[in-house]
Structures are given as structure tokens and as C-alpha cells.
Design a protein around this motif. Structure first.
Motif, PDB file in Angstrom:
ATOM      1  N   MET A 227     -37.563 -41.246   8.330  1.00  0.00           N
ATOM      2  CA  MET A 227     -36.752 -42.393   8.778  1.00  0.00           C
ATOM      3  C   MET A 227     -35.882 -41.975   9.963  1.00  0.00           C
ATOM      4  O   MET A 227     -35.771 -42.695  10.959  1.00  0.00           O
ATOM      5  CB  MET A 227     -35.839 -42.848   7.646  1.00  0.00           C
ATOM      6  CG  MET A 227     -36.543 -43.683   6.619  1.00  0.00           C
ATOM      7  SD  MET A 227     -35.490 -45.044   6.177  1.00  0.00           S
ATOM      8  CE  MET A 227     -36.316 -46.457   6.719  1.00  0.00           C
ATOM      9  N   ALA A 228     -35.261 -40.816   9.848  1.00  0.00           N
ATOM     10  CA  ALA A 228     -34.386 -40.333  10.918  1.00  0.00           C
ATOM     11  C   ALA A 228     -35.188 -40.086  12.188  1.00  0.00           C
ATOM     12  O   ALA A 228     -34.752 -40.429  13.295  1.00  0.00           O
ATOM     13  CB  ALA A 228     -33.671 -39.061  10.476  1.00  0.00           C
ATOM     14  N   ALA A 229     -36.391 -39.537  12.031  1.00  0.00           N
ATOM     15  CA  ALA A 229     -37.231 -39.263  13.197  1.00  0.00           C
ATOM     16  C   ALA A 229     -37.567 -40.563  13.924  1.00  0.00           C
ATOM     17  O   ALA A 229     -37.758 -40.577  15.140  1.00  0.00           O
ATOM     18  CB  ALA A 229     -38.513 -38.555  12.760  1.00  0.00           C
TER      19      ALA A 229
ATOM     20  N   LYS B 150     -41.254 -47.893  13.375  1.00  0.00           N
ATOM     21  CA  LYS B 150     -40.020 -48.048  12.584  1.00  0.00           C
ATOM     22  C   LYS B 150     -40.354 -48.468  11.156  1.00  0.00           C
ATOM     23  O   LYS B 150     -40.047 -49.578  10.714  1.00  0.00           O
ATOM     24  CB  LYS B 150     -39.090 -49.114  13.216  1.00  0.00           C
ATOM     25  CG  LYS B 150     -38.477 -48.701  14.543  1.00  0.00           C
ATOM     26  CD  LYS B 150     -36.961 -48.820  14.516  1.00  0.00           C
ATOM     27  CE  LYS B 150     -36.322 -48.377  15.830  1.00  0.00           C
ATOM     28  NZ  LYS B 150     -36.668 -47.006  16.230  1.00  0.00           N
ATOM     29  N   PRO B 151     -40.966 -47.603  10.391  1.00  0.00           N
ATOM     30  CA  PRO B 151     -41.393 -47.975   9.034  1.00  0.00           C
ATOM     31  C   PRO B 151     -40.191 -48.142   8.099  1.00  0.00           C
ATOM     32  O   PRO B 151     -39.167 -47.481   8.282  1.00  0.00           O
ATOM     33  CB  PRO B 151     -42.257 -46.796   8.588  1.00  0.00           C
ATOM     34  CG  PRO B 151     -41.774 -45.645   9.404  1.00  0.00           C
ATOM     35  CD  PRO B 151     -41.280 -46.197  10.703  1.00  0.00           C
ATOM     36  N   THR B 152     -40.340 -49.013   7.104  1.00  0.00           N
ATOM     37  CA  THR B 152     -39.305 -49.128   6.071  1.00  0.00           C
ATOM     38  C   THR B 152     -39.456 -47.954   5.113  1.00  0.00           C
ATOM     39  O   THR B 152     -40.488 -47.269   5.095  1.00  0.00           O
ATOM     40  CB  THR B 152     -39.473 -50.421   5.252  1.00  0.00           C
ATOM     41  OG1 THR B 152     -40.739 -50.354   4.578  1.00  0.00           O
ATOM     42  CG2 THR B 152     -39.434 -51.659   6.145  1.00  0.00           C
ATOM     43  N   GLU B 153     -38.435 -47.774   4.273  1.00  0.00           N
ATOM     44  CA  GLU B 153     -38.497 -46.694   3.284  1.00  0.00           C
ATOM     45  C   GLU B 153     -39.734 -46.873   2.400  1.00  0.00           C
ATOM     46  O   GLU B 153     -40.456 -45.905   2.118  1.00  0.00           O
ATOM     47  CB  GLU B 153     -37.217 -46.689   2.439  1.00  0.00           C
ATOM     48  CG  GLU B 153     -37.210 -45.546   1.452  1.00  0.00           C
ATOM     49  CD  GLU B 153     -35.986 -45.517   0.531  1.00  0.00           C
ATOM     50  OE1 GLU B 153     -34.968 -46.151   0.867  1.00  0.00           O
ATOM     51  OE2 GLU B 153     -36.084 -44.851  -0.506  1.00  0.00           O
TER      52      GLU B 153
ATOM     53  N   LEU C 116     -48.308 -41.900  10.948  1.00  0.00           N
ATOM     54  CA  LEU C 116     -47.602 -43.126  10.568  1.00  0.00           C
ATOM     55  C   LEU C 116     -46.773 -43.663  11.735  1.00  0.00           C
ATOM     56  O   LEU C 116     -46.858 -44.844  12.080  1.00  0.00           O
ATOM     57  CB  LEU C 116     -46.686 -42.847   9.365  1.00  0.00           C
ATOM     58  CG  LEU C 116     -45.686 -43.965   9.013  1.00  0.00           C
ATOM     59  CD1 LEU C 116     -46.423 -45.236   8.580  1.00  0.00           C
ATOM     60  CD2 LEU C 116     -44.723 -43.529   7.913  1.00  0.00           C
ATOM     61  N   LEU C 117     -45.978 -42.775  12.353  1.00  0.00           N
ATOM     62  CA  LEU C 117     -45.062 -43.255  13.392  1.00  0.00           C
ATOM     63  C   LEU C 117     -45.799 -43.702  14.652  1.00  0.00           C
ATOM     64  O   LEU C 117     -45.264 -44.458  15.452  1.00  0.00           O
ATOM     65  CB  LEU C 117     -44.017 -42.180  13.730  1.00  0.00           C
ATOM     66  CG  LEU C 117     -43.059 -41.814  12.577  1.00  0.00           C
ATOM     67  CD1 LEU C 117     -41.929 -40.945  13.067  1.00  0.00           C
ATOM     68  CD2 LEU C 117     -42.512 -43.049  11.872  1.00  0.00           C
TER      69      LEU C 117
END
Ligand code: FES
Ligand code: FES
Lengths: 146, 160
Positions: free
Chosen positions: B148-150, B120-123, B114-115
Motif C-alpha cells: 500500500m505504501a509503495a 492504487k489497489p485497496t487493502e 499487481l501495481l
């Protein structure tokens, strides 16, 4: 990483493997589980059905709850392998122990099984309607506690 | 039996498999890479997720023979060169993104994918991406928080 050691990660010399036969119907009467052909397959060490555990108590509920009026919850037997009836899709009714996982699975496929499909309930509301299918006949209701 | 050759975590690997041998069983039983887990037999849980030619794939859904000549990455290949946890693994540790840890290898492999495409994906995007991964301990909030933190985002608004 990935170096955790879960049960399935352990590998021992001469380790044996279990495979389970599972119900494909939500409610059914077990008519026949014939292991004659499966027993003769290579490396099969044991085959069990619910009948082998008639004297064994079922899986206990870990957490007993009382109804509001103090009456203890209804606790069905929950046998380790289904006895007489299968009660949900995936309910295990036979187990094979073999020298390899593949051989165990092949023997499961070779079981001659007849299960008569019975009416089932698949939502909570209809589960409570009197006259609808019971998960555990001996408990006479699908309500565990109130 | 079928002979297969693949690259696993950058190293050549080979073996001989039955036609029905799943990639996950080849990795676990023949290559002894037991970090990739089997959490179900219905292709629902995602604990077996690896990368096949840079795509996240449930390793219980393909045959080892079909992965012949592929480039495979598993959780064992995710740490930094010096052996320390990569930034996603570290975030899972820092934000309590695992309980029993059984689903974690799959969660991490999906998060890595994903990353890469969406740094910077949303929740909501994270939750949607994790659709094929089940956590039996139901620790979803902290898994989402870790990812999210990663990605360097503020996680103070995410429920614990
Ligand atoms: S083991 Fe592959 S999805 Fe569950
Ligand atoms: S942490 Fe236990 S299954 Fe997810």
C-alpha cells in the motif's frame, strides 16, 4: 538484490543432496520399506528409515506447557523419520542421500513401500472423541494439555 | 538433454536441461540466481515467483524447456539501475515487510505485477492478489502495508 544466503543457496564442491519419502495418507501402518532396488542406483550414498534411529530421541518440543492442574503436557516421541506408523500426510518415513538431487529423488521413487491406511481424524472435535483414531497410541489421547 | 535459450533480467542466458528440470532449478542451479526461492514442493508458497513474458508465474510450476525463448525477470533484476532498491523493495524495508525474508522475493515479484495493472489497489485487492504467496513468518499485515505504501497510499489505518 536476491543476494541473501539461505541454507539452500549454499553450493559446495562435492556437496550431496537428501530427498525424503513422505506419507500420502493421514494415518497408516508401515508394512514394508524395501530399498534393495534403490540402493543399487547410481550415486546413492545412503538410505535411512525410522529403524535406523530407534536409539535417537525424537524432535523435542521447544516449549513445554502445563495443564491447568499443573500436570505437564504429554510429549510424544516425534521420531526424525516415522517408525512403525505414519501420522500425517507428508510425514517423512525414508531419506536418501545422493550425489545429485535428481538421483536422490529417483531413488525415493524406486523404494518398494507398503503402507496400510488406517482411519484418521481430521478435525479437532472428532480428535477428542474417545474411540477415534489416536495420533500417538502410546499417549492414549489426542489431547496434549488442558 | 535439451538446449534452452532465454533472456533473464535483460541478458541472454542458455544451458542444457533435462526434460524434467523446473524453471526454478534452472535459474538457481544453472544460472546461480538463488534469489528465487523454493519454499515448498506442492506449488503452494509462491516463494519461487518470477515474471515470464511480464506475467507473474511460480517458477516451480513450469519446465525450463517450456520457458525456452521467454523473457524472464527475477528478483535479481528488480533493483534500480544505480543498484538502489526499487520503490516496492524500499517500501518493504521501510515498513518491516519482511522477517526472515525467505518469502520476500516472491512477494515483491507479485507486488510488481499487481501495481503495474492496478497502481492504487485497496487493502482487500492486495490480500486477494497475494493469495498464492505464503509467509511462514506470518508477517502479512506488514507485507500488505508495504505494498500500500509503495503505491503511495496512507497506511496508518492498517493494523500492525
Ligand atoms: S516453491 Fe514454487 S510455489 Fe513453493
Ligand atoms: S518473512 Fe519469513 S517467510 Fe515471510
Amino acid at each position: 538484490m536476491g543476494l541473501g544466503q539461505y541454507t539452500d543457496d549454499i553450493s559446495l564442491t562435492r556437496q550431496t543432496f537428501a530427498a525424503f519419502a513422505r506419507s500420502t495418507v493421514a494415518n497408516g501402518q508401515i508394512k514394508k520399506i524395501d530399498a534393495l532396488r534403490a540402493e543399487k542406483m547410481p550415486s546413492i550414498l545412503a538410505i535411512f528409515t525410522g529403524e535406523d534411529f530407534l536409539d535417537v530421541v525424537g524432535n523435542p518440543a521447544g516449549w513445554l506447557i502445563n495443564s491447568r492442574d499443573g500436570e505437564p503436557m504429554k510429549e510424544p516421541k516425534r521420531p526424525v523419520l516415522a517408525q512403525g506408523k505414519v501420522r500425517h500426510v507428508g510425514d517423512a518415513f525414508a531419506a536418501v542421500i545422493a550425489e545429485t538431487e535428481e538421483q536422490a529423488r529417483d531413488a525415493i521413487d524406486a523404494l518398494d513401500v507398503e503402507i496400510d491406511k488406517l482411519p484418521a481424524v481430521i478435525d479437532m472435535k472428532s480428535a477428542l472423541k474417545p474411540g477415534n483414531a489416536l495420533v500417538h497410541d502410546e499417549i492414549e489421547t489426542n489431547q496434549c494439555f488442558d | 538433454m535439451i538446449n534452452v535459450k532465454m533472456t533473464v533480467n535483460g541478458k541472454p542466458a542458455s544451458g542444457s536441461v533435462e526434460g524434467r528440470t523446473l524453471l526454478v532449478d534452472f535459474l538457481r542451479n544453472s544460472l546461480n540466481l538463488t534469489g528465487t526461492h523454493v519454499g515448498c514442493d506442492t506449488s503452494q508458497c509462491g516463494a519461487c515467483t518470477v515474471h515470464v513474458n511480464s506475467k507473474a508465474v511460480k517458477a516451480c510450476t513450469i519446465f525450463a524447456a517450456d520457458a525456452d525463448k521467454s523473457d524472464i525477470k527475477t528478483i535479481e533484476g528488480q533493483a534500480n539501475k544505480d543498484g538502489s532498491l526499487n520503490f516496492i523493495q524500499q517500501a518493504f524495508q521501510d515498513y518491516h515487510g519482511l522477517q526472515c525474508g525467505f518469502c520476500t522475493p516472491g512477494m515483491v515479484m507479485v507486488a510488481v505485477e499487481l501495481l503495474k495493472s492496478n497502481p492504487k489497489p485497496t487493502e482487500a485487492e492486495i490480500r486477494n492478489y497475494l493469495d498464492g504467496n505464503i509467509c511462514r513468518c506470518t508477517g502479512y499485515h506488514n507485507i500488505v502495508k508495504s505494498i500500500m505504501a509503495a503505491s503511495g497510499q496512507d497506511v496508518s489505518a492498517i493494523a500492525a
